[in-house]
Motif scaffolding. Structure first.
Motif, mmCIF file in Angstrom:
data_model
loop_
_atom_site.group_PDB
_atom_site.id
_atom_site.type_symbol
_atom_site.label_atom_id
_atom_site.label_comp_id
_atom_site.label_asym_id
_atom_site.label_seq_id
_atom_site.Cartn_x
_atom_site.Cartn_y
_atom_site.Cartn_z
ATOM 1 N N LYS A 98 -8.808 1.832 -8.626
ATOM 2 C CA LYS A 98 -8.686 3.284 -8.544
ATOM 3 C C LYS A 98 -7.371 3.798 -9.128
ATOM 4 O O LYS A 98 -7.227 4.989 -9.382
ATOM 5 N N ARG A 99 -6.414 2.890 -9.321
ATOM 6 C CA ARG A 99 -5.114 3.290 -9.860
ATOM 7 C C ARG A 99 -4.981 2.933 -11.345
ATOM 8 O O ARG A 99 -3.908 3.092 -11.928
ATOM 9 N N ASN A 100 -6.051 2.458 -11.925
ATOM 10 C CA ASN A 100 -6.012 2.048 -13.330
ATOM 11 C C ASN A 100 -6.440 3.178 -14.255
ATOM 12 O O ASN A 100 -7.191 4.076 -13.867
ATOM 13 N N LEU A 101 -5.958 3.106 -15.491
ATOM 14 C CA LEU A 101 -6.324 4.075 -16.518
ATOM 15 C C LEU A 101 -6.431 3.335 -17.847
ATOM 16 O O LEU A 101 -5.437 2.806 -18.342
ATOM 17 N N SER A 102 -7.628 3.279 -18.408
ATOM 18 C CA SER A 102 -7.832 2.566 -19.666
ATOM 19 C C SER A 102 -8.322 3.534 -20.740
ATOM 20 O O SER A 102 -9.108 4.452 -20.457
ATOM 21 N N ILE A 103 -7.860 3.307 -21.969
ATOM 22 C CA ILE A 103 -8.132 4.233 -23.065
ATOM 23 C C ILE A 103 -8.441 3.474 -24.345
ATOM 24 O O ILE A 103 -7.743 2.505 -24.683
ATOM 25 N N ILE A 104 -9.466 3.904 -25.051
ATOM 26 C CA ILE A 104 -9.692 3.479 -26.431
ATOM 27 C C ILE A 104 -9.333 4.643 -27.333
ATOM 28 O O ILE A 104 -9.870 5.742 -27.179
ATOM 29 N N THR A 105 -8.408 4.406 -28.253
ATOM 30 C CA THR A 105 -8.019 5.386 -29.252
ATOM 31 C C THR A 105 -8.532 4.890 -30.596
ATOM 32 O O THR A 105 -8.231 3.763 -30.994
#
Length: 362
Positions: A98-105
């Protein structure tokens, strides 16, 4: 052979000295890009000089000295983006989804029509956020299938190579599309709500590059990067800036952006993660970036496989760990840096008050 080595050394010196200038013409600023290639050229030159020339001759010593000085200077810029440097962002050892943040740019390259491969990558890596650059209406139509799992979106399709889309599993608030410097080059600004309820101020950018076919100077690109840096500089919020910045990680402008913004670069001490050009291995440099505040530590960062664009997708996974991340330090700005930021923004008439500040009022 002597003439060839002299000419190559002179060329190396010119390529090394040119970026020291504050000139913003694309010819000068483009010399920020191939520092790794210049290092390789210098190494070959030094080997050739030692092998073919008499080391006792004064001219040989001059050629060696010139190349060594150039080598040291080029390495000063690129070594932070290798495993031989201290990591700027700590590796997260916690596993709290719940504290993670993942991104594909990903700069999709407008004429590229391999949307299915991107959809497969998203399904495989399950990022919280997908940011696409150069995405037009065709790409928007193809990526609509992602909205079942990523219902929060900000869309601005364009056919001028500057369309942008953001798809998110996490709630987005205060979304704004702005044209900070050029009227046909948008940027997206929003607040990302993590599953914990914490909100992250996010800026998604794709400024136009200095080139003979677009802007003959880097002034527009530099102004957009620096006005964002000035805007987030004094923010106590968690901050994220990502996109194809059309500037290499080791340029003086990107370094100035890091100094003023106070944001961290997870590539420092880990690698270059060269995302462009996907089709020419020898002509690669890091054009796609993700910077963040010290509220985050790093779970992973990787360059994903080529899927038809001239860029590789960049996948970054962060952990929201404000207490542990607070001990991380970037690079600090001095008075000269602040004076330079004013010159850059004043030149294009951009104002820090024009930058949206998502969630600041909350």
């Amino acid at each position: 052979m002597l003439v060839v080595l002299i000419i190559c050394t002179v060329l190396t010196v010119i390529l090394t000295v040119l970026p020291l200038s504050k000139q913003t013409h694309w010819v000068v600023r483009s010399m920020d890009f191939p520092r790794l290639q210049i290092v390789i050229l210098i190494v070959f030159l030094l080997v050739a000089i030692i092998f073919f020339l008499d080391e006792q001759l004064p001219l040989t010593l001059i050629l060696i000295a010139a190349n060594v000085l150039c080598l040291i200077w080029q390495l000063w810029w690129i070594l932070p983006y290798t495993i031989f440097w201290r990591q700027e962002v700590k590796l997260s050892k916690e596993d709290h989804p719940k504290r993670n943040l993942s991104i594909i740019t990903f700069n999709v390259l407008t004429p590229n029509r391999n949307a299915e491969a991107l959809i497969e990558l998203v399904n495989k890596h399950q990022p919280d956020i997908l940011v696409t650059l150069e995405s037009d209406q065709w790409w928007e139509n193809q990526l609509r299938v992602l909205e079942a799992d990523m219902p929060y979106t900000v869309k601005y399709p364009l056919d001028n190579l500057y369309g942008m889309h953001v798809y998110s599993r996490l709630a987005l608030h205060d979304q704004e599309i702005k044209f900070l410097v050029e009227e046909d080059v948008p940027s997206i600004h929003a607040s990302i709500e993590l599953q914990t309820g914490d909100k992250v101020r996010a800026h998604f950018l794709h400024p136009a590059p200095p080139s003979p076919t677009e802007n003959t100077e880097s002034a527009e690109r530099d102004a957009e990067l620096i006005v964002i840096a000035r805007s987030v500089e004094k923010s106590n919020q968690p901050v994220l800036v990502t996109g194809d910045l059309n500037d290499v990680a080791w340029s003086s402008t990107t370094r100035l952006f890091r100094k003023i913004s106070g944001l961290l670069d997870p590539r420092i001490g880990r690698g270059m993660f060269n995302t462009f050009h996907a089709k020419y291995p020898f002509l690669r440099w890091p054009l796609d970036h993700l910077f963040h505040s010290d509220h985050f530590t790093l779970r992973s960062i990787q360059r994903l496989p080529s899927i038809g664009s001239d860029h590789f997708p960049l996948f970054t996974s962060l952990a929201f760990t404000p207490t542990k991340g607070a001990t991380q330090e970037g690079i600090e700005a001095d008075a000269e840096d602040y004076n330079r930021t004013k010159e850059i923004t004043n030149k294009k008439g951009v104002n820090v008050d024009d930058v949206p500040k998502p969630n600041e009022k909350l």
